[in-house]
Design an enzyme around this catalytic site. Structure first.
Site, mmCIF file in Angstrom:
data_model
loop_
_atom_site.group_PDB
_atom_site.id
_atom_site.type_symbol
_atom_site.label_atom_id
_atom_site.label_comp_id
_atom_site.label_asym_id
_atom_site.label_seq_id
_atom_site.Cartn_x
_atom_site.Cartn_y
_atom_site.Cartn_z
ATOM 1 N N ASP A 174 2.297 -11.619 14.035
ATOM 2 C CA ASP A 174 2.591 -11.361 12.624
ATOM 3 C C ASP A 174 2.995 -12.678 11.960
ATOM 4 O O ASP A 174 4.064 -13.229 12.251
ATOM 5 C CB ASP A 174 3.713 -10.339 12.496
ATOM 6 C CG ASP A 174 3.939 -9.909 11.047
ATOM 7 O OD1 ASP A 174 4.353 -10.769 10.235
ATOM 8 O OD2 ASP A 174 3.719 -8.732 10.726
ATOM 9 N N ASP A 210 6.467 -12.706 10.027
ATOM 10 C CA ASP A 210 7.616 -12.699 10.929
ATOM 11 C C ASP A 210 7.810 -14.045 11.593
ATOM 12 O O ASP A 210 8.930 -14.525 11.741
ATOM 13 C CB ASP A 210 7.454 -11.608 11.994
ATOM 14 C CG ASP A 210 7.696 -10.208 11.441
ATOM 15 O OD1 ASP A 210 8.264 -10.094 10.347
ATOM 16 O OD2 ASP A 210 7.306 -9.231 12.124
ATOM 17 N N ARG A 229 0.840 -1.189 0.000
ATOM 18 C CA ARG A 229 0.000 0.000 0.000
ATOM 19 C C ARG A 229 0.875 1.239 0.000
ATOM 20 O O ARG A 229 1.758 1.384 0.839
ATOM 21 C CB ARG A 229 -0.925 -0.012 1.223
ATOM 22 C CG ARG A 229 -2.176 0.845 1.054
ATOM 23 C CD ARG A 229 -3.206 0.517 2.128
ATOM 24 N NE ARG A 229 -3.710 -0.842 1.987
ATOM 25 C CZ ARG A 229 -4.665 -1.190 1.128
ATOM 26 N NH1 ARG A 229 -5.217 -0.287 0.362
ATOM 27 N NH2 ARG A 229 -5.071 -2.441 1.051
ATOM 28 N N THR A 289 -0.706 7.689 -0.880
ATOM 29 C CA THR A 289 -2.056 7.626 -1.453
ATOM 30 C C THR A 289 -2.932 6.578 -0.769
ATOM 31 O O THR A 289 -4.150 6.611 -0.905
ATOM 32 C CB THR A 289 -1.987 7.283 -2.946
ATOM 33 O OG1 THR A 289 -1.481 5.944 -3.101
ATOM 34 C CG2 THR A 289 -1.075 8.248 -3.685
#
Length: 209
Positions: free
Chosen positions: A200, A203, A104, A108
């Site tokens: 995560d 990870d 991402r 923006t």
């Protein structure tokens, strides 16, 4: 309407518990994700069509079921989705594998494709899009857009852990995509992590922080 399928098989639930555990190290975490992906693939392919084929056994001839030629494809969302691919291929070794990489843009906030490589006959395949987590739903939604833009017509999404927020976002954006998960958790925290989740996934799979 899309459906959310929570795969509650006892073996899946048992292994997910250890995947969640903070004391599970990288090696064991990776092995457990692999094993759960295999078990989930067994469930997600339950309705594949069969056709009858004549075979000859040591005793005589008879008819028996074989897969009806439905072409399958596995598409992990990079990078954490990679941890689920081998487990699915253990069960469906003939499946083709594509890859979708997205990030991402920090300014923006729009999705940017940095890598998309799919089988050439993607429009003819039943695709299983995989990512360990469905949190906000952003990555999964963007990945489905990327697949549809390239002609994909039949897509299922498979994850280990989902949050209600992500399920709603995904079903709103793509009402034709069914979701298969091993667990539907409580909610997202203020940082977008699933509670209780598993941390995560990338990870923990790859030993990074």
């Amino acid at each position: 309407m899309p459906k959310i399928h929570v795969l509650d098989h006892p073996l899946i639930q048992h292994k997910v518990t250890y995947i969640r555990d903070i004391n599970t190290g990288t090696k064991e975490f990776r092995e457990l994700v692999d094993e759960v992906a295999t078990l989930m693939a067994y469930e997600i392919t339950r309705n594949l069509p069969l056709t009858q084929k004549e075979i000859e056994t040591p005793i005589g001839k008879g008819m028996s079921g074989v897969l009806a030629g439905k072409k399958l494809g596995i598409v992990p969302i990079l990078r954490a989705g990679l941890g689920m691919v081998e487990g699915i291929l253990n069960l469906i070794p003939a499946a083709k594998v594509g890859h979708v990489g997205l990030y991402r843009d920090p300014e923006t906030l729009q999705p940017v494709e940095y890598y998309v490589k799919l089988p050439s006959d993607v429009s003819e395949r039943e695709l299983i899009l995989v990512d360990p987590m469905l949190a906000t739903g952003g990555s999964a939604i963007d990945a489905v857009h990327a697949l549809k833009k390239r002609g994909a017509k039949n897509i299922r999404f498979m994850c280990l852990i989902a949050a209600p927020e992500g399920v709603k976002a995904m079903t709103d954006a793509h009402p034709d995509v069914d979701i298969y998960t091993a667990a539907l958790d409580e909610k997202l925290d203020e940082k977008g992590y699933i509670i209780p989740g598993l941390g995560d996934a990338g990870d923990r799979l790859f030993g990074t922080k």
